[in-house]
Design a protein around this motif. Structure first.
Motif, short mmCIF file in Angstrom:
data_model
loop_
_atom_site.label_atom_id
_atom_site.label_comp_id
_atom_site.label_asym_id
_atom_site.label_seq_id
_atom_site.Cartn_x
_atom_site.Cartn_y
_atom_site.Cartn_z
N PHE A 21 0.74 -1.19 0.14
CA PHE A 21 0.25 -0.09 0.12
C PHE A 21 1.12 0.89 0.19
O PHE A 21 1.76 1.19 0.43
CB PHE A 21 -1.69 0.40 1.16
CG PHE A 21 -0.28 0.08 2.55
CD1 PHE A 21 0.43 1.02 3.25
CD2 PHE A 21 -0.28 -1.58 2.90
CE1 PHE A 21 0.72 1.25 4.41
CE2 PHE A 21 0.01 -1.33 4.80
CZ PHE A 21 0.76 0.13 4.84
N SER A 22 0.30 2.26 -1.12
CA SER A 22 1.50 3.28 -0.65
C SER A 22 0.42 4.37 -0.98
O SER A 22 0.09 5.51 -1.05
CB SER A 22 1.93 3.38 -2.30
OG SER A 22 1.30 3.54 -3.72
N GLY A 23 -1.09 4.30 -0.74
CA GLY A 23 -2.20 5.67 -0.71
C GLY A 23 -2.73 5.66 -2.19
O GLY A 23 -2.40 4.48 -3.03
N THR A 24 -4.36 5.56 -1.90
CA THR A 24 -4.79 5.73 -2.98
C THR A 24 -4.45 6.21 -4.53
O THR A 24 -3.86 5.70 -5.05
CB THR A 24 -5.96 6.04 -2.86
OG1 THR A 24 -7.14 5.06 -2.33
CG2 THR A 24 -7.05 5.62 -4.55
N GLY A 25 -3.58 7.85 -3.80
CA GLY A 25 -3.31 8.77 -5.21
C GLY A 25 -1.63 7.54 -5.77
O GLY A 25 -1.45 7.56 -7.17
N GLY A 26 -1.43 7.21 -4.98
CA GLY A 26 0.24 6.96 -5.10
C GLY A 26 0.19 6.10 -5.60
O GLY A 26 0.81 5.18 -6.76
N GLY A 27 -1.16 4.62 -5.04
CA GLY A 27 -1.46 3.23 -5.89
C GLY A 27 -1.27 3.44 -7.43
O GLY A 27 -1.34 3.05 -8.71
#
Length: 357
Positions: A90-96
């Motif tokens: 996981f890297s956050g929704t935006g990072g993903g």
């Protein structure tokens, strides 16, 4: 009206999916509640895939909120498909979405729909995707377990805490409500790469991605849990699964949106009384990956109604069976793009706008 728009948007999104389910609904009942039936015939259920001796590496990244669902789905799938390696991070929704639209992952987890900037990035890199809702989350507000004065907060009080104008000014609990003690207010929450942050700010403040900046940020929800559990003056927010896994360390706060105090639960999400913090969560599957046997089998496993208990197990609310079947049909037909047209949030999207997609 704002809360009503949220409810309309959630119902409208489900209704939009149902429009695409007509081909597979003739042999199914029209159940629209979160129920857990016996196994039904799916295009690619676990029994049919396990006999194929599948192999491959599936890369998943994105939302920390959706992470527990994807993780448990991966673990259960791999029990019958040991040749498939599923890496869930996981890297956050935006990072993903940044990684996904760069072609680095096969599936991205998202606690909000894809937004316009991300749509354009995927288009630039020729990445086509299939948008699939997988569960409902009741985004949860929590305080330290030793907090004995906060039972319920109004949405307007959350706004008072978190709005940009509060930065450096609203620093004590008694500034939120005069009956609260004169103690420092310590805030914890996801960073700007988080879809949970986007959703929370829009639902409480009225502007997506806008809040005060002087709070403790992390894309790792477990780090937020640790921070809140160690500070008796703390308040924070994240997906319900992280509260459910840490009930002994945290205290759940009821939310009053003008109709009384309501706690998040499977029942209050299903009956739409927990507002405005109920939301669907998603996975996005890269179309070029979806044709691979391992990715296809895993995605169908993820969407199978008989696996809805895994969603409940981690603390989220399963989608109605007919909606999961519709999403499964959408996936196997290879229907690409976003039902919400890259708007980035289900909040404030009218029913008419959803039905036109």
């Amino acid at each position: 009206m704002f809360v009503q728009n949220i409810r309309i948007a959630l119902v409208g999104y489900i209704a939009t999916l149902l429009l695409g389910a007509s081909a597979c609904s003739n042999n199914q009942d029209n159940d629209t509640t979160a129920s857990f039936p016996e196994a039904v015939n799916q295009a690619e259920n676990v029994s049919s895939t396990s006999a194929r001796n599948l192999s491959g590496i599936i890369k998943i990244d994105g939302s920390s909120t959706v992470f527990p669902v994807s993780k448990v789905m991966a673990q259960e799938f791999q029990k019958a498909n040991s040749g498939v390696q599923i890496n869930v991070a996981f890297s956050g929704t935006g990072g993903g979405f940044k990684k996904f639209c760069a072609g680095e992952t096969d599936i991205t987890d998202a606690s909000r729909p894809i937004n316009e900037e991300e749509v354009n990035l995927c288009q630039t890199n020729n990445i086509e995707y299939i948008e699939l809702p997988v569960a409902f989350d009741s985004l949860s507000v929590v305080v330290n377990a030793k907090n004995d004065f906060v039972q319920c907060l109004k949405v307007s009080e959350l706004k008072k805490m978190w709005e940009p104008a509060a930065e450096g000014k609203v620093t004590n609990w008694n500034q939120i409500r005069s009956s609260f003690p004169n103690q420092p207010l310590k805030l914890f929450g996801p960073g700007s790469d988080s879809g949970t942050y986007d959703y929370f700010t829009l639902a409480t403040i009225g502007q997506e991605g806008k809040s005060r900046g002087d709070y403790t940020k992390s894309e790792n929800d477990n780090a937020l849990v640790q921070g809140i559990s160690q500070d008796p003056n703390a308040l924070g927010f994240f997906g319900y699964a992280y509260y459910a896994a840490n009930r002994d360390k945290l205290k759940l706060v009821s939310i009053d949106n003008g109709y009384g105090c309501v706690q998040p639960s499977a029942q209050t999400v299903a009956n739409s009384s927990y507002q405005p913090l109920s939301r669907p969560i998603f996975i996005y599957v890269k179309k070029s990956s979806a044709i691979r046997p391992d990715v296809k089998a895993f995605t169908n496993f993820y969407l199978a109604p008989e696996n809805a208990n895994l969603v409940l197990q981690v603390g989220y609310v399963p989608l109605p069976n007919i909606t999961l079947q519709s999403a499964n049909s959408r996936f196997n037909k290879g229907l690409t793009g976003s039902v919400l047209g890259g708007k980035g949030s289900v909040i404030g999207v009218g029913q008419k706008g959803l039905q036109e997609k």
